[in-house]
Design a protein around this motif. Structure first.
Motif, PDB file in Angstrom:
ATOM      1  N   UNK A   1      40.273  41.231  40.454  1.00 19.93           N
ATOM      2  CA  UNK A   1      40.702  40.427  41.600  1.00 19.93           C
ATOM      3  C   UNK A   1      39.505  40.129  42.491  1.00 19.93           C
ATOM      4  N   UNK A   2      39.383  38.853  42.882  1.00 23.74           N
ATOM      5  CA  UNK A   2      38.197  38.441  43.630  1.00 23.74           C
ATOM      6  C   UNK A   2      38.510  37.541  44.825  1.00 23.74           C
ATOM      7  N   UNK A   3      39.782  37.381  45.137  1.00 20.73           N
ATOM      8  CA  UNK A   3      40.172  36.536  46.272  1.00 20.73           C
ATOM      9  C   UNK A   3      41.230  37.263  47.079  1.00 20.73           C
TER      10      UNK A   3
ATOM     11  N   UNK B   1      43.807  37.331  41.673  1.00 19.30           N
ATOM     12  CA  UNK B   1      42.855  36.987  40.621  1.00 19.30           C
ATOM     13  C   UNK B   1      42.432  35.539  40.847  1.00 19.30           C
ATOM     14  N   UNK B   2      41.233  35.196  40.429  1.00 20.94           N
ATOM     15  CA  UNK B   2      40.763  33.820  40.557  1.00 20.94           C
ATOM     16  C   UNK B   2      41.744  32.845  39.901  1.00 20.94           C
ATOM     17  N   UNK B   3      42.322  33.246  38.777  1.00 17.78           N
ATOM     18  CA  UNK B   3      43.267  32.384  38.064  1.00 17.78           C
ATOM     19  C   UNK B   3      44.573  32.164  38.827  1.00 17.78           C
TER      20      UNK B   3
ATOM     21  N   UNK C   1      49.152  46.877  43.793  1.00 15.14           N
ATOM     22  CA  UNK C   1      48.588  47.518  42.604  1.00 15.14           C
ATOM     23  C   UNK C   1      47.339  46.773  42.137  1.00 15.14           C
ATOM     24  N   UNK C   2      46.168  47.395  42.238  1.00 13.26           N
ATOM     25  CA  UNK C   2      44.945  46.711  41.807  1.00 13.26           C
ATOM     26  C   UNK C   2      44.884  46.472  40.304  1.00 13.26           C
ATOM     27  N   UNK C   3      45.726  47.159  39.552  1.00  7.12           N
ATOM     28  CA  UNK C   3      45.707  47.035  38.094  1.00  7.12           C
ATOM     29  C   UNK C   3      46.842  46.155  37.562  1.00  7.12           C
ATOM     30  N   UNK C   4      47.564  45.485  38.462  1.00  5.08           N
ATOM     31  CA  UNK C   4      48.642  44.606  37.978  1.00  5.08           C
ATOM     32  C   UNK C   4      48.043  43.473  37.157  1.00  5.08           C
ATOM     33  N   UNK C   5      48.798  42.999  36.156  1.00  2.00           N
ATOM     34  CA  UNK C   5      48.274  41.864  35.380  1.00  2.00           C
ATOM     35  C   UNK C   5      48.326  40.574  36.185  1.00  2.00           C
TER      36      UNK C   5
END
Length: 180
Positions: A113-115, A147-149, A172-176
């Motif tokens: 995740x970046x945003x 996520x960027x997407x 959750x940082x690990x969510x898809x």
């Protein structure tokens, strides 16, 4: 700052960890306050201080500060909120639906995740999210990692619908990543 910090400490029942993110001589300073375990084991919650101290022509009734809560013990999430507060303060309005693309993963150990999406506070009592100070009213806004997407998906659906997606834990940082 003391009244704001007292407000946070009343909620948390303890003093925070803090990080000065601006130069010591910066006026106004920019800090983050971190609380651990408030939402369960291995959780982190953080608040910014310093965004509301700058002026913006559209901030007439209240000024924002940022809040983030994650199911993680990694400080990077709170520091990312501080970066968002500092990088555009005085320029952006920081309104509901704004997306801040950091260009790099926030906590690379845990997630790509970046945003960060700025939206209404959902993890705090609405009365708590409004802080009456002698010289201004501060309103807390929550940051939700993306996520960027997912940026295009938020723009397509709108932030409220995106954050209402069923069976997704946005803490959750690990969510898809979500897809359209």
């Amino acid at each position: 700052m003391r009244l704001y910090l007292d407000h946070l400490e009343e909620w948390a029942g303890e003093e925070p960890e803090y990080h000065l993110l601006s130069a010591e001589t910066a006026d106004p300073p920019l800090l983050t306050f971190t609380y651990r375990g408030r939402f369960g084991p291995n959780t982190i919650a953080g608040f910014t201080y310093g965004l509301s101290l700058v002026s913006h022509p559209e901030w007439r009734l209240a000024r924002p500060e940022l809040f983030i809560a994650m199911a993680s013990d990694k400080e990077e999430w709170v520091l990312a909120a501080g970066h968002v507060a500092g990088a555009w303060r005085g320029e952006k309005r920081y309104r509901t639906g704004d997306i801040f693309d950091l260009g790099t993963p926030i906590s690379p150990e845990e997630s790509e995740m970046s945003a960060l999406l700025l939206f209404l506070v959902t993890d705090l009592d609405p009365d708590f999210a409004r802080v009456e100070l002698p010289d201004a009213t501060v309103v807390l806004a929550q940051l939700y990692p993306l996520y960027e997407s997912e940026v295009a998906l938020v723009e397509q659906q709108g932030p409220a619908e995106f954050l209402s997606t069923e069976n997704v834990d946005f803490h959750d940082p690990r969510r898809p990543p979500l897809h359209s």
